[in-house]
Design an enzyme around this catalytic site. Structure first.
Site, mmCIF file in Angstrom:
data_model
loop_
_atom_site.group_PDB
_atom_site.id
_atom_site.type_symbol
_atom_site.label_atom_id
_atom_site.label_comp_id
_atom_site.label_asym_id
_atom_site.label_seq_id
_atom_site.Cartn_x
_atom_site.Cartn_y
_atom_site.Cartn_z
ATOM 1 C CG ASN A 198 -0.145 -0.068 2.503
ATOM 2 O OD1 ASN A 198 0.535 0.884 2.862
ATOM 3 N ND2 ASN A 198 -0.194 -1.208 3.200
ATOM 4 C CG ASP A 273 -6.177 -6.189 6.899
ATOM 5 O OD1 ASP A 273 -5.668 -6.145 8.037
ATOM 6 O OD2 ASP A 273 -6.872 -5.265 6.422
ATOM 7 C CE LYS A 283 8.978 -11.284 -14.107
ATOM 8 N NZ LYS A 283 9.511 -10.815 -15.356
ATOM 9 N N PRO A 301 -1.605 -12.227 10.944
ATOM 10 C CG PRO A 301 0.380 -12.566 12.109
ATOM 11 C CD PRO A 301 -0.226 -12.677 10.751
ATOM 12 C CB ILE A 303 0.484 -6.204 14.993
ATOM 13 C CG1 ILE A 303 1.088 -6.981 13.813
ATOM 14 C CG2 ILE A 303 1.574 -5.802 15.975
ATOM 15 C CD1 ILE A 303 1.934 -6.143 12.875
ATOM 16 C CG PHE A 319 -3.015 5.747 13.448
ATOM 17 C CD1 PHE A 319 -2.274 5.754 14.621
ATOM 18 C CD2 PHE A 319 -3.130 6.930 12.719
ATOM 19 C CE1 PHE A 319 -1.662 6.918 15.071
ATOM 20 C CE2 PHE A 319 -2.516 8.104 13.147
ATOM 21 C CZ PHE A 319 -1.787 8.104 14.323
ATOM 22 C CE LYS A 333 -10.462 -0.931 10.937
ATOM 23 N NZ LYS A 333 -9.828 -0.276 9.812
ATOM 24 C CE LYS A 337 -7.745 -3.874 13.860
ATOM 25 N NZ LYS A 337 -6.651 -4.383 13.061
HETATM 26 O O1 PMT Z 1 2.485 6.483 6.519
HETATM 27 P P1 PMT Z 1 1.774 7.716 6.034
HETATM 28 O O2 PMT Z 1 1.920 7.917 4.539
HETATM 29 O O3 PMT Z 1 2.149 8.936 6.828
HETATM 30 O O4 PMT Z 1 0.212 7.480 6.252
HETATM 31 C C1 PMT Z 1 -0.309 7.425 7.556
HETATM 32 C C2 PMT Z 1 -1.390 6.335 7.664
HETATM 33 C C3 PMT Z 1 -2.572 6.685 6.778
HETATM 34 C C4 PMT Z 1 -0.829 4.968 7.243
HETATM 35 C C5 PMT Z 1 -1.813 6.289 9.179
HETATM 36 O O5 PMT Z 1 -2.350 7.526 9.526
HETATM 37 C C6 PMT Z 1 -2.848 5.200 9.413
HETATM 38 O O6 PMT Z 1 -4.041 5.375 9.284
HETATM 39 N N1 PMT Z 1 -2.364 3.995 9.805
HETATM 40 C C7 PMT Z 1 -3.173 2.778 9.973
HETATM 41 C C8 PMT Z 1 -3.276 2.067 8.661
HETATM 42 C C9 PMT Z 1 -4.088 0.788 8.737
HETATM 43 O O7 PMT Z 1 -3.598 -0.247 8.401
HETATM 44 O O8 PMT Z 1 -5.262 0.895 9.260
HETATM 45 P P2 PMT Z 1 -6.315 -0.321 9.450
HETATM 46 O O9 PMT Z 1 -7.591 0.376 9.702
HETATM 47 O O10 PMT Z 1 -6.219 -1.282 8.317
HETATM 48 O O11 PMT Z 1 -5.773 -1.031 10.744
HETATM 49 C C10 PMT Z 1 -6.190 -0.647 12.051
HETATM 50 C C11 PMT Z 1 -5.043 -0.790 13.013
HETATM 51 O O12 PMT Z 1 -4.676 -2.175 13.133
HETATM 52 C C12 PMT Z 1 -3.772 -0.054 12.658
HETATM 53 O O13 PMT Z 1 -3.231 0.473 13.854
HETATM 54 C C13 PMT Z 1 -2.866 -1.127 12.068
HETATM 55 O O14 PMT Z 1 -1.487 -0.855 12.309
HETATM 56 C C14 PMT Z 1 -3.306 -2.346 12.867
HETATM 57 N N2 PMT Z 1 -3.175 -3.630 12.149
HETATM 58 C C15 PMT Z 1 -3.817 -3.878 10.991
HETATM 59 C C16 PMT Z 1 -3.712 -5.128 10.399
HETATM 60 C C17 PMT Z 1 -2.929 -6.118 11.025
HETATM 61 N N3 PMT Z 1 -2.777 -7.309 10.483
HETATM 62 N N4 PMT Z 1 -2.301 -5.839 12.178
HETATM 63 C C18 PMT Z 1 -2.421 -4.620 12.758
HETATM 64 O O15 PMT Z 1 -1.848 -4.381 13.817
#
Ligand code: PMT
Length: 398
Positions: A198, A273, A283, A301, A303, A319, A333, A337
């Site tokens: 991403n 995810d 390849k 998983p 985190i 976030f 969410k 979480k």
């Molecule tokens: O890096 P930049 O360009 O500055 O952009 C910032 C940002 C947009 C990436 C940041 O502000 C942001 O929103 N980060 C979270 C991105 C994200 O993956 O969001 P999510 O809604 O998919 O996940 C929710 C939370 O679970 C996040 O804290 C993520 O780190 C965490 N997560 C998600 C999937 C996973 N398998 N494990 C996780 O821990």
């Protein structure tokens, strides 16, 4: 400023300080003014410059006292070997050295000189003395010097000088705390040359690291592939995939025999995810007869959910990156979480999300209270969020 070839770079320092909201008053030695004109300093600082004890600008003629009283921080950049010697000996034979004696606040010294001058026993003695007197130092950096020699003596990078100044001025609300921060994207391999990823740049996480370090925290950063410079003083762990980020983060979260555990975590990383079930070892070849191919993915998983479930007494902040109906999805969410605070940003809003220097976030706490913040620079979001997290950590510790 004292007089060395690096004096021209002090113009950038003034510009950067002012961009960050500081009021800058320039006091320059005679030799600094041999390298840069008073007009340049004045134009960039927006203030009259000060150079002489015998030509004061204040009605009572005591510029050195007034200027010393006004300042929160004294930055000497560049600091020559001569000025270091005068400071160490407590000499006051011009405005700059007199100001330094009259000033009782923090002093940040950014030396710049020829490498032999820096390594000379006299300079070594003076630096040791000044550190014992409480002066902070940034640099000098190593590299090719103006004299053509290589070694230590270059003025530290301008952004490092400004960052160090901010660190000195920031209250240490996270002193003695260890904070884990994740940042950037993850790459989920399809084959040796392709991956699912991403557009996260890591900027949001980097801002948080800087703010946490300024607040006195030990900062541990786990980040995916980004192209940002490393942050001095931050313990960095680069990873590639979500699985690696999961394993690294978890090992740093808990105390081990080699290292202490963390008191809190802020997860800004945009973690994949899903990952391909079986990444190909060769390849993937293009088949001209095939217009569609399918990929089978499996979940990575989580985190954030794992840290929150293994974080008794610690503070866990996530976030949420959404694309529409952000607040309702954020509530769902947060419940899934189990974190203490969720920072919701809508990637479709102007100035928010991936790659930008700004962000617009809404904070959601465990009581279900929402606090929208205006559009801010990521630096400001980082600064304010670190204060919020410091308060949460302090409350937890009671
Ligand atoms: O890096 P930049 O360009 O500055 O952009 C910032 C940002 C947009 C990436 C940041 O502000 C942001 O929103 N980060 C979270 C991105 C994200 O993956 O969001 P999510 O809604 O998919 O996940 C929710 C939370 O679970 C996040 O804290 C993520 O780190 C965490 N997560 C998600 C999937 C996973 N398998 N494990 C996780 O821990």
């Amino acid at each position: 400023m004292s007089g060395g070839i690096a004096a021209y770079r002090s113009l950038d320092i003034i510009r950067l300080f002012r961009e960050q909201g500081a009021v800058v008053t320039v006091a320059a030695t005679d030799s600094a003014l041999e390298f840069v004109t008073p007009l340049s300093f004045q134009a960039l600082s927006g203030e009259p410059i000060h150079n002489s004890l015998s030509n004061p600008t204040t009605p009572d003629g005591m510029d050195h006292i007034h200027l010393a009283r006004q300042a929160d921080l004294f930055v000497i950049a560049p600091a020559t070997a001569n000025l270091l010697a005068k400071m160490a000996a407590g000499l006051a034979d011009d405005l700059v050295s007199t100001l330094l004696l009259a000033f009782d606040g923090p002093v940040l010294v950014a030396p710049a000189m020829n490498t032999n001058m820096w390594n000379h026993p006299a300079t070594r003695r003076n630096v040791t003395q000044l550190k014992a007197d409480g002066c902070h130092f940034v640099g000098p950096a190593k590299g090719l010097l103006a004299c053509g020699e290589e070694g230590a003596g270059r003025l530290a990078p301008v952004d490092e000088i400004v960052e160090e100044a901010r660190t000195i001025l920031t209250p240490k609300s996270l002193a003695g705390r260890r904070l884990l921060i994740t940042a950037g994207p993850t790459h989920e391999a399809l084959d040796p040359v392709r991956f699912i990823a991403n557009s996260s740049s890591g900027k949001m996480g980097w801002s948080l690291c800087r703010a946490a370090r300024r607040a006195g925290a030990d900062v541990v950063l786990v980040h995916g592939p980004v192209s940002l410079p490393s942050i001095p003083g931050v313990e960095s762990h680069p990873v590639t995939s979500a699985q690696e980020m999961f394993e690294t983060t978890l090992s740093l979260w808990h105390q081990s025999k080699d290292r202490p555990g963390c008191d809190g975590a802020i997860l800004t990383a945009a973690v994949g995810d899903y990952r391909p079930v079986t990444p190909q070892t060769d390849k993937i070849k293009k088949n001209p007869d095939q217009t569609e191919i399918s990929l089978t993915l499996t979940t990575n998983p989580d985190i954030l959910a794992t840290l929150a479930s293994q974080g008794a007494g610690k503070v866990v902040v996530g976030f949420a990156a959404e694309t529409g109906d952000a607040l309702n999805r954020g509530v769902e969410k947060m419940a899934r979480k189990g974190c203490d605070l969720l920072v919701i940003n809508d990637l479709l809003e102007p100035g928010a999300g991936f790659g930008t220097d700004t962000n617009r976030v809404t904070l959601l706490n465990r009581k279900g209270e929402m606090t929208p913040w205006p559009l801010l620079s990521k630096e400001e979001v980082g600064e304010q969020l670190i204060q919020t997290v410091a308060t949460l950590i302090q409350e937890r510790a009671k």
